[in-house]
Scaffold this active site. Structure first.
Site, PDB file in Angstrom:
ATOM      1  N   TYR A 136      20.829  37.804  -5.132  1.00 34.28           N
ATOM      2  CA  TYR A 136      21.950  38.734  -4.968  1.00 34.28           C
ATOM      3  C   TYR A 136      23.225  37.969  -5.287  1.00 34.28           C
ATOM      4  O   TYR A 136      23.637  37.090  -4.504  1.00 34.28           O
ATOM      5  CB  TYR A 136      21.930  39.210  -3.517  1.00 34.28           C
ATOM      6  CG  TYR A 136      22.991  40.168  -3.082  1.00 34.28           C
ATOM      7  CD1 TYR A 136      22.851  41.537  -3.292  1.00 34.28           C
ATOM      8  CD2 TYR A 136      24.122  39.727  -2.404  1.00 34.28           C
ATOM      9  CE1 TYR A 136      23.810  42.423  -2.840  1.00 34.28           C
ATOM     10  CE2 TYR A 136      25.091  40.615  -1.944  1.00 34.28           C
ATOM     11  CZ  TYR A 136      24.921  41.962  -2.166  1.00 34.28           C
ATOM     12  OH  TYR A 136      25.864  42.855  -1.713  1.00 34.28           O
ATOM     13  N   PRO A 141      33.511  31.530  -6.383  1.00 36.33           N
ATOM     14  CA  PRO A 141      34.277  30.444  -5.763  1.00 36.33           C
ATOM     15  C   PRO A 141      35.537  30.943  -5.050  1.00 36.33           C
ATOM     16  O   PRO A 141      35.899  30.441  -4.000  1.00 36.33           O
ATOM     17  CB  PRO A 141      34.634  29.548  -6.952  1.00 36.33           C
ATOM     18  CG  PRO A 141      33.552  29.794  -7.954  1.00 36.33           C
ATOM     19  CD  PRO A 141      33.152  31.226  -7.782  1.00 36.33           C
ATOM     20  N   GLY A 144      34.894  35.380  -1.570  1.00 37.94           N
ATOM     21  CA  GLY A 144      33.816  35.327  -0.587  1.00 37.94           C
ATOM     22  C   GLY A 144      33.956  36.527   0.335  1.00 37.94           C
ATOM     23  O   GLY A 144      33.477  37.624   0.039  1.00 37.94           O
ATOM     24  N   GLN A 293      18.865  24.390  39.223  1.00 41.03           N
ATOM     25  CA  GLN A 293      19.676  25.579  38.960  1.00 41.03           C
ATOM     26  C   GLN A 293      20.866  25.300  38.037  1.00 41.03           C
ATOM     27  O   GLN A 293      21.235  26.118  37.198  1.00 41.03           O
ATOM     28  CB  GLN A 293      20.188  26.077  40.311  1.00 41.03           C
ATOM     29  CG  GLN A 293      20.380  27.529  40.453  1.00 41.03           C
ATOM     30  CD  GLN A 293      21.101  27.835  41.747  1.00 41.03           C
ATOM     31  OE1 GLN A 293      21.893  27.047  42.271  1.00 41.03           O
ATOM     32  NE2 GLN A 293      20.809  29.000  42.279  1.00 41.03           N
ATOM     33  N   GLY A 356      18.775  13.394  24.964  1.00 37.00           N
ATOM     34  CA  GLY A 356      18.721  12.540  23.770  1.00 37.00           C
ATOM     35  C   GLY A 356      17.638  12.969  22.794  1.00 37.00           C
ATOM     36  O   GLY A 356      17.805  12.850  21.576  1.00 37.00           O
ATOM     37  N   GLU A 379      26.335  37.009   4.644  1.00 35.68           N
ATOM     38  CA  GLU A 379      26.374  38.470   4.864  1.00 35.68           C
ATOM     39  C   GLU A 379      27.591  38.895   5.680  1.00 35.68           C
ATOM     40  O   GLU A 379      27.527  39.875   6.429  1.00 35.68           O
ATOM     41  CB  GLU A 379      25.095  38.968   5.541  1.00 35.68           C
ATOM     42  CG  GLU A 379      23.966  39.275   4.576  1.00 35.68           C
ATOM     43  CD  GLU A 379      24.361  40.317   3.537  1.00 35.68           C
ATOM     44  OE1 GLU A 379      24.606  39.911   2.383  1.00 35.68           O
ATOM     45  OE2 GLU A 379      24.427  41.506   3.863  1.00 35.68           O
TER      46      GLU A 379
END
Ligand SMILES: Cc1cc2nc3c(=O)[nH]c(=O)nc-3n(C[C@H](O)[C@H](O)[C@H](O)COP(=O)(O)OP(=O)(O)OC[C@H]3O[C@@H](n4cnc5c(N)ncnc54)[C@H](O)[C@@H]3O)c2cc1C
Length: 563
Positions: A136, A141, A144, A293, A356, A379
């Protein structure tokens, strides 16, 4: 996309639920067989699109592409609900591959909504039979979010005074499947206005750049396209009439944005499921993280609620599209906005929840986070969604003289009367606070400030998704959810989810509404807080912690009181 005669108002139910279930299982089995975690990590590291795998998915091996082709052209003719479920499942596996497969659907969309009978027969039949990959090509550039700024030109070519085709010149940017597609729908400025043209791979003057080195969805191919005097014949102009391009693009936004919303759900839940599993086994300070919690109520519970609120909205919008209610662009924008922001936030929390380990590649959550990031950009970016939502609902507010959200709140209050435990009364307070925020903005002329306009877009999304989740919980309680609906949570769990999200949404609308109005105008604060019902919304937060405890219990599959 499948079942995509979205401009009509005819009802299309798509697949029956057994066929949908079979397709979802087949997708999972295909992924289990062909896409191990090791392979995915290797491809991600190498920044490589597994083209053979994508083609295999669009062949007899899996046939997922058939979902997007109407039955009359040899496809399965999936409806919006089907497409959303499939998009979610594929995104839960790998968002890059999902993007590659779905780019074909997007790329053929202009033909589905605007093509002549001959164009539909030719391209959609080839898509079904040959597994043709589409791309599509809209973005450029310098065009957009603002597609109207496109510079690619389509110059008419005449022979003996007769129009015989066009010459295309320009450049397209960030095109999914850019260097692997067989056929491209390209938007170009013709004298009659922006128009779509079908361009085949290998056409003289049509070249593709090398793939982009991306932050995420590295299993998806994204490349720029160059059109240097590409000659296309008269049959390439989609619909045969110039100037229909932006309208044709608009006609599918409700639908295509819903697909990306489903991507957000799939990736978000995939990350959340990983951190739920991890935290159940990770012992710190004498016990599993899943029982702490401060951990669950920050990193798990609110994300589950937000994703499920977005799901309720996605499902409701998909069902309405399948019922032939029109293009539903505003609803598509709301669904995309909340689902992708929720998916992105859930993936971020999943990294944090792994400590980590989350920061390394092995646990996959950092890949999901990089992948899901694109869903708030392509989109239509989240900011463009906020603008679309806000402008469209602002019109409703004006047309109804401020009743739009009050009327919706009245209907929710009625629901609360018959089903008091679904958070509907709280969600109604959120809608009323929204109506009043809009009204105060109107009298103060505050939406002239773009910041105010866009922030209101966010509040609308929260308030409407809270409403949708309450309604979904009510349907579940009545045993009335559609047979194709996701059934991860039962009615009792959905009631807890609905209450948790309704509190969040109402409080957000009230506090942000206060901030926006007070921050932009001289305001009579006591009147404003009364209008927004700040006191009632604060009171509705009662038992919030208990519901979060209950939701953690549900999410970890622990036995306990869930409602
Ligand atoms: C991996 C990938 C795949 C893609 N696939 C395709 C594809 O298959 N086909 C296709 O046509 N395109 C595709 N795109 C393009 C995508 O849709 C655009 O990148 C997107 O619409 C944003 O446009 P832009 O990049 O020009 O950003 P811009 O429009 O320049 O936006 C930059 C920032 O400014 C904000 N902004 C823009 N306008 C406004 C405004 N008026 N007010 C306030 N804020 C504003 C945006 O929200 C954003 O935060 C893809 C992009 C990527 C990265």
């Amino acid at each position: 996309m499948g079942g995509r005669e979205v401009t009509t108002t005819t009802s299309r139910s798509g697949l029956d639920h057994e066929t949908l279930d079979m397709l979802l299982s087949a997708i999972q089995e295909f992924a289990d067989r062909n896409l191990s975690t090791e392979l995915m990590l290797r491809l991600d590291h190498a920044d490589e699109c597994p083209i053979d795998l994508v083609r295999k998915m669009c062949s007899d091996d899996l046939g997922v592409h058939l979902l997007f082709v109407p039955e009359e052209y040899g496809g399965l003719g999936g409806g919006s609900v089907d497409v959303c479920r499939v998009c979610e499942r594929m995104a839960g596996i790998d968002l890059g591959i999902a993007t590659s497969v779905l780019a074909t659907a997007l790329g053929s969309d202009p033909i589905v909504v605007g093509g002549t009978a001959a164009q539909k027969k030719l391209w959609l039949s080839r898509m079904a039979e040959e597994g043709l990959l589409f791309a599509y090509g809209a973005t450029e550039p310098e065009a957009g979010s603002d597609l109207g700024a496109l510079k690619t030109t389509a110059t008419p070519v005449k022979h003996d005074g007769q129009l015989v085709g066009h010459r295309l010149n320009g450049r397209k940017q960030w095109i999914s499947n850019g260097s692997i597609a067989d056929a491209y729908c390209v938007l170009a400025n013709a004298p009659g206005g922006p128009s779509w043209f079908v361009v085949e791979r290998g056409a003289p003057g049509f070249t593709q750049a090398k793939p982009e080195d991306k932050h995420g969805i590295r299993l998806s191919n994204t490349a720029a396209l160059f059109l240097d005097d590409v000659l296309v014949d008269g049959a390439a102009l989609v619909g045969g009439v110039e100037g229909q391009g932006l309208r044709q693009a608009q006609q599918v936004f409700g639908y295509t944005r819903l697909m990306v919303a489903a991507f957000g759900l799939g990736a978000g839940w995939s990350a959340l499921d990983k951190v739920i599993e991890y935290s159940a086994g990770r012992i710190q300070a004498g016990g599993p993280l899943s029982e702490k919690q401060g951990y669950t109520h920050k990193l798990i519970v609110p994300h589950a609620a937000r994703l499920e609120a977005a799901r309720a909205y996605v499902e409701q919008t998909a069902e309405r599209l399948d019922d032939g209610e029109g293009v539903l662009n505003t609803e598509g924008a709301i669904a995309k906005y909340l689902a992708t922001e929720a998916g992105n936030a859930a993936a971020e929390a999943a990294i944090q929840g792994h400590g980590g380990y989350g920061y390394t590649r092995e646990y996959l959550v950092e890949k999901i986070k990089r992948d899901v990031r694109i869903t708030t950009i392509y989109e239509g970016t989240s900011e463009i969604m906020e603008m679309t939502i806000s402008r469209d609902r602002w019109q409703e507010h004006l047309k109804t003289r401020g009743r739009y959200y009050h009327d919706r709140a009245d209907a929710l209050d009625q629901l609360a009367g018959s089903a008091p435990d679904l958070g509907a009364a709280t969600a109604a307070l959120g809608l009323r606070a929204l109506a009043e925020t809009l009204e105060w903005c109107r009298t103060g002329r505050l939406t002239r400030q773009q910041h105010v306009l866009l922030r209101i877009g966010e509040l609308i999304a929260y308030a409407e998704c809270a409403e949708a989740l309450c309604r979904r919980a009510a349907r579940a309680a009545d045993g009335a959810l559609g047979p194709k609906a996701d059934n991860r949570f039962d009615a009792a769990a959905l009631a807890v989810l609905a209450r948790v999200f309704a509190r969040d949404a109402a409080l957000r609308v009230a506090t942000e509404g206060l901030r926006l109005v007070c921050g932009s105008a001289e305001t009579a604060l006591p009147e404003l807080t009364t209008a927004l019902r700040v006191g009632e919304i604060a009171a509705s937060q009662a038992r919030g912690l208990a519901d979060m405890d209950a939701l953690a219990t549900i999410l970890y599959g622990r036995r306990g009181e869930a409602s």
